[in-house]
Design a protein around this motif. Structure first.
Motif, PDB file in Angstrom:
ATOM      1  N   PRO A 222       0.821  -1.116  -0.185  1.00 15.51           N
ATOM      2  CA  PRO A 222       0.127  -0.111   0.100  1.00 15.51           C
ATOM      3  C   PRO A 222       0.688   1.295  -0.573  1.00 15.51           C
ATOM      4  O   PRO A 222       2.034   1.079   0.723  1.00 15.51           O
ATOM      5  CB  PRO A 222      -0.380  -0.218   1.189  1.00 15.51           C
ATOM      6  N   HIS A 223       0.417   2.293  -0.586  1.00 15.19           N
ATOM      7  CA  HIS A 223       1.044   3.423   0.029  1.00 15.19           C
ATOM      8  C   HIS A 223       0.318   4.763   0.991  1.00 15.19           C
ATOM      9  O   HIS A 223      -1.011   4.955   0.488  1.00 15.19           O
ATOM     10  CB  HIS A 223       1.033   4.286  -2.144  1.00 15.19           C
ATOM     11  N   LYS A 224       0.700   4.729   1.503  1.00 16.37           N
ATOM     12  CA  LYS A 224       0.602   6.070   2.480  1.00 16.37           C
ATOM     13  C   LYS A 224      -0.448   7.000   2.507  1.00 16.37           C
ATOM     14  O   LYS A 224      -1.348   7.937   2.615  1.00 16.37           O
ATOM     15  CB  LYS A 224       0.690   5.382   4.065  1.00 16.37           C
ATOM     16  N   THR A 225       1.093   7.403   1.779  1.00 18.61           N
ATOM     17  CA  THR A 225       0.695   9.353   1.500  1.00 18.61           C
ATOM     18  C   THR A 225       1.572   8.997  -0.175  1.00 18.61           C
ATOM     19  O   THR A 225       1.439   8.643  -0.722  1.00 18.61           O
ATOM     20  CB  THR A 225       1.933   9.591   2.127  1.00 18.61           C
ATOM     21  N   TRP A 226       0.742  11.036   0.037  1.00 22.61           N
ATOM     22  CA  TRP A 226       1.100  11.053  -2.045  1.00 22.61           C
ATOM     23  C   TRP A 226       2.063  10.945  -2.388  1.00 22.61           C
ATOM     24  O   TRP A 226       2.847  10.788  -2.910  1.00 22.61           O
ATOM     25  CB  TRP A 226       0.173  12.079  -1.866  1.00 22.61           C
ATOM     26  N   ASP A 227       3.085  11.793  -1.065  1.00 22.05           N
ATOM     27  CA  ASP A 227       4.941  11.622  -1.219  1.00 22.05           C
ATOM     28  C   ASP A 227       5.208  10.270  -1.426  1.00 22.05           C
ATOM     29  O   ASP A 227       6.412  10.296  -1.833  1.00 22.05           O
ATOM     30  CB  ASP A 227       5.456  12.293   0.184  1.00 22.05           C
ATOM     31  N   SER A 228       4.981   9.209  -1.070  1.00 23.26           N
ATOM     32  CA  SER A 228       5.772   7.937  -1.064  1.00 23.26           C
ATOM     33  C   SER A 228       6.064   8.181  -2.071  1.00 23.26           C
ATOM     34  O   SER A 228       6.785   6.560  -2.923  1.00 23.26           O
ATOM     35  CB  SER A 228       4.939   6.801  -0.410  1.00 23.26           C
ATOM     36  N   LEU A 229       5.024   7.951  -3.023  1.00 20.49           N
ATOM     37  CA  LEU A 229       4.378   7.975  -4.543  1.00 20.49           C
ATOM     38  C   LEU A 229       5.873   8.377  -5.708  1.00 20.49           C
ATOM     39  O   LEU A 229       6.227   8.328  -6.568  1.00 20.49           O
ATOM     40  CB  LEU A 229       3.740   8.421  -5.433  1.00 20.49           C
ATOM     41  N   LEU A 230       6.765   9.214  -5.022  1.00 26.26           N
ATOM     42  CA  LEU A 230       8.093  10.174  -5.438  1.00 26.26           C
ATOM     43  C   LEU A 230       8.667   8.731  -5.641  1.00 26.26           C
ATOM     44  O   LEU A 230       9.748   9.039  -6.456  1.00 26.26           O
ATOM     45  CB  LEU A 230       8.155  11.194  -5.154  1.00 26.26           C
ATOM     46  N   LYS A 231       9.041   7.701  -4.654  1.00 26.94           N
ATOM     47  CA  LYS A 231      10.074   6.945  -4.467  1.00 26.94           C
ATOM     48  C   LYS A 231       9.666   5.587  -5.863  1.00 26.94           C
ATOM     49  O   LYS A 231      10.626   4.512  -6.197  1.00 26.94           O
ATOM     50  CB  LYS A 231       9.930   6.155  -2.989  1.00 26.94           C
ATOM     51  N   LEU A 232       8.471   5.782  -6.691  1.00 26.90           N
ATOM     52  CA  LEU A 232       8.215   4.877  -7.225  1.00 26.90           C
ATOM     53  C   LEU A 232       9.329   5.267  -9.489  1.00 26.90           C
ATOM     54  O   LEU A 232       9.486   6.260  -9.218  1.00 26.90           O
ATOM     55  CB  LEU A 232       6.837   4.502  -7.608  1.00 26.90           C
ATOM     56  N   LYS A 233       9.615   4.131  -9.673  1.00 26.53           N
ATOM     57  CA  LYS A 233      10.219   4.360 -10.852  1.00 26.53           C
ATOM     58  C   LYS A 233       9.689   5.367 -11.730  1.00 26.53           C
ATOM     59  O   LYS A 233       8.705   5.076 -12.435  1.00 26.53           O
ATOM     60  CB  LYS A 233      11.116   2.682 -11.216  1.00 26.53           C
ATOM     61  N   GLY A 234      10.360   5.648 -12.006  1.00 26.02           N
ATOM     62  CA  GLY A 234       9.186   6.573 -13.041  1.00 26.02           C
ATOM     63  C   GLY A 234       8.392   7.948 -13.110  1.00 26.02           C
ATOM     64  O   GLY A 234       7.596   8.771 -13.618  1.00 26.02           O
ATOM     65  N   MET A 235       8.431   8.069 -11.231  1.00 26.40           N
ATOM     66  CA  MET A 235       7.237   8.955 -10.827  1.00 26.40           C
ATOM     67  C   MET A 235       8.167  10.594 -10.446  1.00 26.40           C
ATOM     68  O   MET A 235       9.158  10.379  -9.836  1.00 26.40           O
ATOM     69  CB  MET A 235       6.824   8.820  -9.978  1.00 26.40           C
ATOM     70  N   GLY A 236       7.429  11.192 -11.057  1.00 23.52           N
ATOM     71  CA  GLY A 236       8.441  12.809 -10.274  1.00 23.52           C
ATOM     72  C   GLY A 236       7.143  13.642 -10.182  1.00 23.52           C
ATOM     73  O   GLY A 236       5.930  13.327 -10.116  1.00 23.52           O
ATOM     74  N   PRO A 237       7.522  14.561  -9.341  1.00 26.22           N
ATOM     75  CA  PRO A 237       7.191  16.118  -9.182  1.00 26.22           C
ATOM     76  C   PRO A 237       5.948  16.509  -9.836  1.00 26.22           C
ATOM     77  O   PRO A 237       4.373  16.905  -9.484  1.00 26.22           O
ATOM     78  CB  PRO A 237       8.023  17.310  -7.906  1.00 26.22           C
ATOM     79  N   LYS A 238       5.915  16.597 -11.592  1.00 26.86           N
ATOM     80  CA  LYS A 238       5.607  17.159 -12.251  1.00 26.86           C
ATOM     81  C   LYS A 238       4.385  15.709 -12.861  1.00 26.86           C
ATOM     82  O   LYS A 238       3.038  16.714 -12.447  1.00 26.86           O
ATOM     83  CB  LYS A 238       6.280  17.931 -13.202  1.00 26.86           C
TER      84      LYS A 238
END
Length: 250
Positions: A222-238
């Motif tokens: 599971p992903h608990k926070t939005w910021d944790s998605l930045l750890k995924l390969k291919g995901m950036g802030p924009k």
């Protein structure tokens, strides 16, 4: 609040040095300051993408990310100095928490821990009162503009007398115009796709979502926070900001 951090398990190559501090503002923002972030590797050895994360650890084994940001790469034998970060702060659940400032490096699969500094002073969170559950409202006003019978009666025209020398008096009545009721259509609600519950096919159909990233999201649940998605390969802030318009956590 500010505190001097003590180091545990110091890293050999990527390090945090000097003083460290944080200040929580208005419950949802935090200011983090760091004297130096160092890359002690060889001159031609550039680090991977680095992230600064504030973690909370409780005595009962709970762990949560309170704030995080990516800071790019550092060339070997170089450092960043007098770093200040204004970040979103995620308040932890009630209890006593030990806070740790962590430096992590992207290794192609995840942000791996490189250095950690513990703050001497613990962070206490009181139990929050439960918020009342309210049912969502439609927020759409439907108006019926069809005239009532009393209104039509009031609109009945007065007979007009037409006089002529040869014709008897006649009464001519105008036929009232029919007023058509207007219709106000309900605006369709936008359905958000759940990051933690939707299928791979549903995530792949989100506009702008790469298929490989959708699979990463499903595999790393599971992903608990939005910021944790930045750890995924291919995901950036924009990209995260763009996709968040069609996504929800749960």
């Amino acid at each position: 609040m500010s505190a001097l951090a003590s180091s545990i398990a110091p890293a050999k190559e990527l390090t945090l040095s000097g003083d460290f501090g944080y200040r929580i503002e208005q419950q949802d923002r935090i200011i983090i300051n760091i004297d130096q972030i160092n890359n002690q590797r060889a001159l031609d050895n550039v680090s991977g993408t680095l992230s600064i994360e504030l973690h909370g650890y409780s005595d009962d084994g709970r762990e949560t990310v309170l704030a995080s940001t990516t800071i790019g790469q550092i060339t070997g034998q170089h450092f960043l100095e007098h770093c200040v970060y204004d970040l979103v702060f995620h308040q932890p659940n009630e209890g006593l928490w030990t806070l740790a400032l962590e430096l992590r490096e992207w290794d192609g699969h995840q942000f791996a821990l490189q250095a950690r500094q513990l703050f001497d002073q613990s962070y206490w969170v009181d139990q929050q009162p439960e918020k009342p559950i309210t049912s969502p409202s439609n927020n759409v006003i439907v108006a019926d503009f069809a005239p009532s019978e009393s209104l039509l009666d009031a609109m009945e025209p007065t007979p007009i007398e037409v006089r002529s020398n040869t014709q008897p008096t006649a009464k001519i009545a105008k036929k009232p115009k029919q007023i058509k009721p207007s219709k106000v259509k309900d605006k369709p609600k936008k359905t958000l796709v759940s990051i933690n519950k939707s299928s791979l096919e549903e995530l792949s159909c989100v506009k702008g979502m790469p298929k490989k990233l959708a699979k990463e999201i499903v595999d790393k649940r599971p992903h608990k926070t939005w910021d944790s998605l930045l750890k995924l390969k291919g995901m950036g802030p924009k990209l995260l900001k763009k996709l968040s318009e069609a996504l929800k956590l749960n």
